[in-house]
Design an enzyme around this catalytic site. Structure first.
Site, PDB file in Angstrom:
ATOM      1  N   ASP A   1       0.822  -1.213   0.000  1.00  0.00           N
ATOM      2  CA  ASP A   1       0.000   0.000   0.000  1.00  0.00           C
ATOM      3  C   ASP A   1       0.858   1.265   0.000  1.00  0.00           C
ATOM      4  O   ASP A   1       0.553   2.238  -0.693  1.00  0.00           O
ATOM      5  CB  ASP A   1      -0.894   0.041   1.241  1.00  0.00           C
ATOM      6  CG  ASP A   1      -1.970  -1.025   1.177  1.00  0.00           C
ATOM      7  OD1 ASP A   1      -2.018  -1.742   0.153  1.00  0.00           O
ATOM      8  OD2 ASP A   1      -2.747  -1.131   2.141  1.00  0.00           O
TER       9      ASP A   1
ATOM     10  N   LEU B   1     -32.645 -11.787 -19.314  1.00  0.00           N
ATOM     11  CA  LEU B   1     -32.479 -13.212 -19.596  1.00  0.00           C
ATOM     12  C   LEU B   1     -33.726 -13.980 -19.204  1.00  0.00           C
ATOM     13  O   LEU B   1     -34.403 -13.627 -18.230  1.00  0.00           O
ATOM     14  CB  LEU B   1     -31.314 -13.768 -18.775  1.00  0.00           C
ATOM     15  CG  LEU B   1     -29.910 -13.305 -19.146  1.00  0.00           C
ATOM     16  CD1 LEU B   1     -28.925 -13.692 -18.058  1.00  0.00           C
ATOM     17  CD2 LEU B   1     -29.495 -13.904 -20.482  1.00  0.00           C
TER      18      LEU B   1
ATOM     19  N   GLU C   1     -21.290 -19.061 -17.518  1.00  0.00           N
ATOM     20  CA  GLU C   1     -20.766 -17.988 -16.654  1.00  0.00           C
ATOM     21  C   GLU C   1     -21.528 -17.957 -15.342  1.00  0.00           C
ATOM     22  O   GLU C   1     -22.612 -18.513 -15.238  1.00  0.00           O
ATOM     23  CB  GLU C   1     -20.962 -16.632 -17.367  1.00  0.00           C
ATOM     24  CG  GLU C   1     -20.261 -16.544 -18.694  1.00  0.00           C
ATOM     25  CD  GLU C   1     -20.704 -15.328 -19.503  1.00  0.00           C
ATOM     26  OE1 GLU C   1     -21.617 -14.602 -19.067  1.00  0.00           O
ATOM     27  OE2 GLU C   1     -20.124 -15.122 -20.575  1.00  0.00           O
TER      28      GLU C   1
ATOM     29  N   LYS D   1     -23.804 -16.006 -12.633  1.00  0.00           N
ATOM     30  CA  LYS D   1     -24.749 -14.894 -12.674  1.00  0.00           C
ATOM     31  C   LYS D   1     -24.535 -14.078 -11.410  1.00  0.00           C
ATOM     32  O   LYS D   1     -25.030 -14.402 -10.335  1.00  0.00           O
ATOM     33  CB  LYS D   1     -26.184 -15.413 -12.745  1.00  0.00           C
ATOM     34  CG  LYS D   1     -27.195 -14.291 -12.973  1.00  0.00           C
ATOM     35  CD  LYS D   1     -28.551 -14.873 -13.312  1.00  0.00           C
ATOM     36  CE  LYS D   1     -29.536 -13.811 -13.759  1.00  0.00           C
ATOM     37  NZ  LYS D   1     -29.647 -12.663 -12.891  1.00  0.00           N
TER      38      LYS D   1
ATOM     39  N   LYS E   1     -24.811 -19.483 -22.436  1.00  0.00           N
ATOM     40  CA  LYS E   1     -24.939 -18.754 -23.702  1.00  0.00           C
ATOM     41  C   LYS E   1     -24.423 -19.636 -24.828  1.00  0.00           C
ATOM     42  O   LYS E   1     -23.332 -20.212 -24.706  1.00  0.00           O
ATOM     43  CB  LYS E   1     -24.109 -17.459 -23.644  1.00  0.00           C
ATOM     44  CG  LYS E   1     -24.608 -16.499 -22.568  1.00  0.00           C
ATOM     45  CD  LYS E   1     -23.658 -15.339 -22.322  1.00  0.00           C
ATOM     46  CE  LYS E   1     -24.229 -14.442 -21.220  1.00  0.00           C
ATOM     47  NZ  LYS E   1     -23.294 -13.396 -20.798  1.00  0.00           N
TER      48      LYS E   1
ATOM     49  N   LYS F   1     -31.220 -20.409 -12.233  1.00  0.00           N
ATOM     50  CA  LYS F   1     -31.103 -19.784 -10.916  1.00  0.00           C
ATOM     51  C   LYS F   1     -30.898 -20.812  -9.807  1.00  0.00           C
ATOM     52  O   LYS F   1     -31.393 -21.936  -9.866  1.00  0.00           O
ATOM     53  CB  LYS F   1     -32.386 -18.988 -10.619  1.00  0.00           C
ATOM     54  CG  LYS F   1     -32.764 -17.996 -11.698  1.00  0.00           C
ATOM     55  CD  LYS F   1     -32.048 -16.688 -11.547  1.00  0.00           C
ATOM     56  CE  LYS F   1     -32.622 -15.879 -10.447  1.00  0.00           C
ATOM     57  NZ  LYS F   1     -33.318 -14.671 -10.841  1.00  0.00           N
TER      58      LYS F   1
ATOM     59  N   CYS G   1     -32.017 -25.014  35.675  1.00  0.00           N
ATOM     60  CA  CYS G   1     -32.784 -24.517  34.530  1.00  0.00           C
ATOM     61  C   CYS G   1     -33.123 -25.671  33.578  1.00  0.00           C
ATOM     62  O   CYS G   1     -32.239 -26.382  33.115  1.00  0.00           O
ATOM     63  CB  CYS G   1     -31.975 -23.449  33.797  1.00  0.00           C
ATOM     64  SG  CYS G   1     -32.752 -22.864  32.288  1.00  0.00           S
TER      65      CYS G   1
HETATM   66  S1  IVH Z   1     -26.152 -11.553 -19.975  1.00  0.00           S
HETATM   67  C1  IVH Z   1     -28.565 -10.531 -23.326  1.00  0.00           C
HETATM   68  N1  IVH Z   1     -24.480 -12.605 -18.249  1.00  0.00           N
HETATM   69  O1  IVH Z   1     -28.570 -10.806 -14.965  1.00  0.00           O
HETATM   70  C2  IVH Z   1     -27.998 -10.970 -22.077  1.00  0.00           C
HETATM   71  N2  IVH Z   1     -26.238 -11.240 -17.423  1.00  0.00           N
HETATM   72  O2  IVH Z   1     -31.326 -11.488 -15.523  1.00  0.00           O
HETATM   73  C3  IVH Z   1     -28.037  -9.968 -21.022  1.00  0.00           C
HETATM   74  N3  IVH Z   1     -26.200 -10.926 -14.987  1.00  0.00           N
HETATM   75  O3  IVH Z   1     -29.437  -7.724 -16.389  1.00  0.00           O
HETATM   76  C4  IVH Z   1     -27.366 -10.309 -19.792  1.00  0.00           C
HETATM   77  N4  IVH Z   1     -24.388 -12.118 -14.611  1.00  0.00           N
HETATM   78  O4  IVH Z   1     -27.576  -7.777 -14.582  1.00  0.00           O
HETATM   79  C5  IVH Z   1     -25.562 -11.828 -18.419  1.00  0.00           C
HETATM   80  N5  IVH Z   1     -22.889 -13.558 -16.838  1.00  0.00           N
HETATM   81  C6  IVH Z   1     -23.978 -12.794 -17.012  1.00  0.00           C
HETATM   82  C7  IVH Z   1     -24.636 -12.162 -15.947  1.00  0.00           C
HETATM   83  C8  IVH Z   1     -25.781 -11.397 -16.183  1.00  0.00           C
HETATM   84  C9  IVH Z   1     -25.340 -11.368 -14.078  1.00  0.00           C
HETATM   85  C10 IVH Z   1     -27.386 -10.092 -14.695  1.00  0.00           C
HETATM   86  C11 IVH Z   1     -27.489  -8.827 -15.530  1.00  0.00           C
HETATM   87  C12 IVH Z   1     -28.761  -8.943 -16.285  1.00  0.00           C
HETATM   88  C13 IVH Z   1     -29.540  -9.925 -15.471  1.00  0.00           C
HETATM   89  C14 IVH Z   1     -30.549 -10.668 -16.317  1.00  0.00           C
END
Ligand code: IVH
Length: 682
Positions: free
Chosen positions: A40, A90, A127, A129, A303, A327, A445
């Site tokens: 730092d 999504l 990826e 979420k 994706k 989810k 107790c």
């Molecule tokens: S893709 C067209 N990738 O989830 C695709 N979204 O429920 C648009 N999010 O608004 C989003 N991790 O805030 C994508 N690896 C990820 C994500 C992600 C988090 C969130 C993002 C989006 C929401 C959709």
């Protein structure tokens, strides 16, 4: 004289440019890769040097200088930004079947369009979420020119000043950067940063955030970017909007390219997989990792990897057909706090437990959650009647995270801690400086009695199988069992009459009780539930005193002579046996014919047994591990700290405070050859 407003000398310009690049590199190392490359103080020195140059020669200052990450003048309001390419959302899936259906839909469409062959699996980029906020960053000629929130997908808010303070977001891209690049990703906060932020907020008597997402959102929506600058926000890129260059052929390829431009991409957690089984496998693996991740995720995102295939699949409404969010069960949910009960533990510790309107969270229905202690209730300002956020992460006990202040009803009631135990009426004590309040009733107790019995019959203690919590509670409630000794008088006939009990299980329990009549002495001592006496201490005590009577007779001084027994433990043991009630329980057990079995003393391997060694400094030929090994296998003990009980301190080169302490206590100090001599003699 140098004119500070004129063109600065070449060497100053060059130094400033080097400093900018170097500081940004350290920002990346620290904020993106979590691998700081300098300390730092060194970092601050670089930043100060750059600041000094910029002050002396204002012409040196560029808008992408790392010194500009401290925030700008506060705004009156955010202005609106129309996204060049809409920010989509999504489609969600919760069940495996939905994932299988998604993959089938994708594969069928791609086969029909001739993009893949029948029976050829689809390749997906997977990826995390992240549970934060979506953001779009616009770079022109490599410079960050604008940052906007998602808003309704078409129009968001201009949060450029705030985004510029996030150190993992490059203000300038590495070359060659495209003329226009819109990067999309998530702004979020790590757990550890979030906890630290809340501690600071509490110290300043400012708002406590309920979760990292909330804290990230609140920080990003600050009109004063100087405040945002103090918030530990992070960013990961996962997508893009308008781009002037042509892109790599796969999603994964684009992310790699973004990473090369200097953008943070969470590549370690990504995977490319084949078909539905690959997707489910990723989901499972991430699920197992979830609780160990430094940030919150609410699922994973699949994706289709090929961008050509993505184009063929297209969009429905406002979500792409080529992507799916799978989810996890939510770890947090909101519900009403109906009341606060007090639970009394084995040692009298009183835990406030929230009674909740049933809520589905973390995959189960929760009706109770811990509030930890009175101080926590005050700190979080949780009131009865509040809507509260409940969290259940993995297998940990559900907890109340905090109230939703905006939903607080007028009748919400501040919790009042009672002064008497709700179970036995004894006084409740809370020692100065301790968070935990305790019932002073001891085994008088009922609650402590139940918990003590549950502890005593547990696997690490008397190990009486089949004697579960519910049965113990019934036995205590009906006053059939008042102390541990009463357990040994239970009969098959009477047990068979208890709830959910048949003759067979009653027989099994009585058999298990009989089998516990000759427990090993250490298990017997542990079963008594003396505060601060865990399994290891119980075993040391058993070896040292050889019988329960010996232990009961021991003076504090004798107790202190047992290795690893310090004043707190010694006092606790003495206090326990000075209570007539506890002596009666032991006497009753012995009367019942319980015979604790002395432990076989460890074979006397050498003259080193009973001697504790402390190792310090660098030894000439042995590592400390080797020396410790030699001592242990000769029957000695190795400890990390020097006390009067230490037999020898083995000191090597550069021995520090342990050597000084040994000298001040008059403990013998030897060197490696001294140790070898002892081992040789032994
Ligand atoms: S893709 C067209 N990738 O989830 C695709 N979204 O429920 C648009 N999010 O608004 C989003 N991790 O805030 C994508 N690896 C990820 C994500 C992600 C988090 C969130 C993002 C989006 C929401 C959709």
């Amino acid at each position: 004289m140098l004119d500070p407003h004129g063109t600065p000398p070449e060497d100053v310009l060059a130094r400033a440019s080097n400093l900018r690049a170097e500081i940004e590199q350290h920002n990346q190392a620290y904020y993106v890769h979590d691998q700081p490359t300098i300390g730092d103080a060194q970092y601050d020195a670089l930043l100060r040097e750059l600041q000094a140059l910029e002050q002396r020669f204002p012409a040196v200052l560029t808008s992408d200088s790392p010194t500009q990450r401290v925030g700008a003048a506060p705004l009156a309001a955010f202005s609106a930004v129309t996204h060049a390419v809409a920010m989509l959302s999504l489609a969600n899936a919760f069940e495996e079947e939905e994932v299988l259906a998604f993959d089938k839909r994708v594969a069928d469409t791609l086969v029909q369009a001739g993009v893949i062959k029948p029976s050829e699996p689809v390749t997906y980029a997977c990826e995390l979420k992240l549970d934060g906020l979506a953001i779009s960053l616009r770079y022109e000629a490599g410079h960050l020119v604008q940052a906007a929130t998602r808003g309704d997908g078409q129009t968001g808010e201009d949060v450029t000043a705030n985004i510029r303070t996030i150190r993992s977001i490059p203000l300038r891209l590495n070359s060659p950067a495209p003329a226009v690049l819109e990067v999309r990703g998530e702004v979020f906060m790590n757990h550890a940063d979030f906890e630290r932020l809340n501690v600071m907020q509490a110290q300043r008597q400012e708002k406590i955030f309920v979760n990292p997402r909330n804290a990230a959102a609140g920080s990003l929506r600050q009109l004063d970017s100087k405040i945002t600058a103090q918030r530990p926000l992070r960013f990961f890129a996962y997508g893009w909007g308008e781009v002037s260059d042509s892109l790599p052929a796969t999603h994964d390829g684009v992310l790699q390219w973004l990473a090369k431009l200097g953008l943070p991409v969470n590549r370690e957690q990504h995977a490319t997989v084949s078909g539905a089984l690959g997707l489910l496998d990723y989901y499972r693996t991430v699920g197992e990792r979830r609780s160990g991740l430094p940030y919150d995720i609410d699922g994973v995102v699949y994706k289709v990897n090929s961008r050509q295939a993505q184009r063929v699949l297209g969009f429905v409404a406002r979500a792409p057909r080529f992507a799916l969010a799978h989810k996890f069960p939510a770890q947090e949910a909101m519900t009403e706090l109906l009341g606060i009960d007090l639970q009394v533990g084995r040692t009298g510790a009183i835990t406030p437990v929230a009674r909740l309107a049933p809520v589905f969270v973390g995959g189960v229905t929760v009706t109770n959650a811990t509030l930890h202690n009175e101080d926590e209730i005050t700190r979080k300002d949780v009131r009865i009647g509040d809507t509260v956020v409940v969290r259940r992460a993995g297998d940990v006990i559900p907890e109340v995270v905090g109230p939703v202040l905006s939903a607080r009803p007028a009748h919400a009631q501040v919790f009042q801690m009672v002064s008497a135990c709700p179970v036995c009426g004894s006084t409740i004590e809370k020692p100065e400086g301790e968070a935990v309040a305790r019932c002073t009733g001891g085994l008088f107790c009922g609650a402590q009695r139940k918990q003590s019995l549950i502890h005593a019959v547990g696997r690490k203690a008397l190990d009486i199988e089949g004697l579960g919590d519910k049965l113990v509670e019934q036995l205590v409630d009906r006053a059939r069992v008042k102390s541990l000794a009463d357990l040994f008088t239970l009969t098959v006939t009477e047990l068979a009459a208890y709830d959910r009990m048949g003759v067979k299980s009653a027989q099994n329990i009585v058999q298990a009780i009989e089998a516990a009549r000759q427990p090993a002495l250490d298990r017997f001592i542990f079963a008594l539930g003396i505060r601060h006496v865990g399994q290891a201490t119980a075993s040391d005590l058993a070896r040292h005193f050889g019988s329960i009577e010996g232990l009961m007779r021991a003076s504090e001084e004798e107790l202190l002579s047992v290795a690893d027994v310090g004043p707190v433990v010694a006092q606790s043991i003495e206090h326990f046996f000075s209570e007539p009630h506890n002596r009666e329980v032991v006497a009753a057990l012995l009367d019942q014919g319980i015979e604790p079995q002395p432990l076989a003393t460890r074979p006397q391997q050498s003259g080193l047994s009973g001697l504790t060694f402390v190792l310090t400094g660098t030894l000439p030929t042995w590592t400390r591990e080797q020396a410790a090994e030699a001592i242990l296998s000769a029957g000695g003990k190795v400890s990390g700290s020097v006390s009067k009980k230490t037999a020898y301190v083995v000191a090597g080169e550069d021995a520090g405070s342990k050597l000084t302490k040994a000298q001040s206590l008059g403990v013998s100090v030897i060197d490696e050859s001294g140790l070898k001599a002892l081992l040789g003699d032994a």
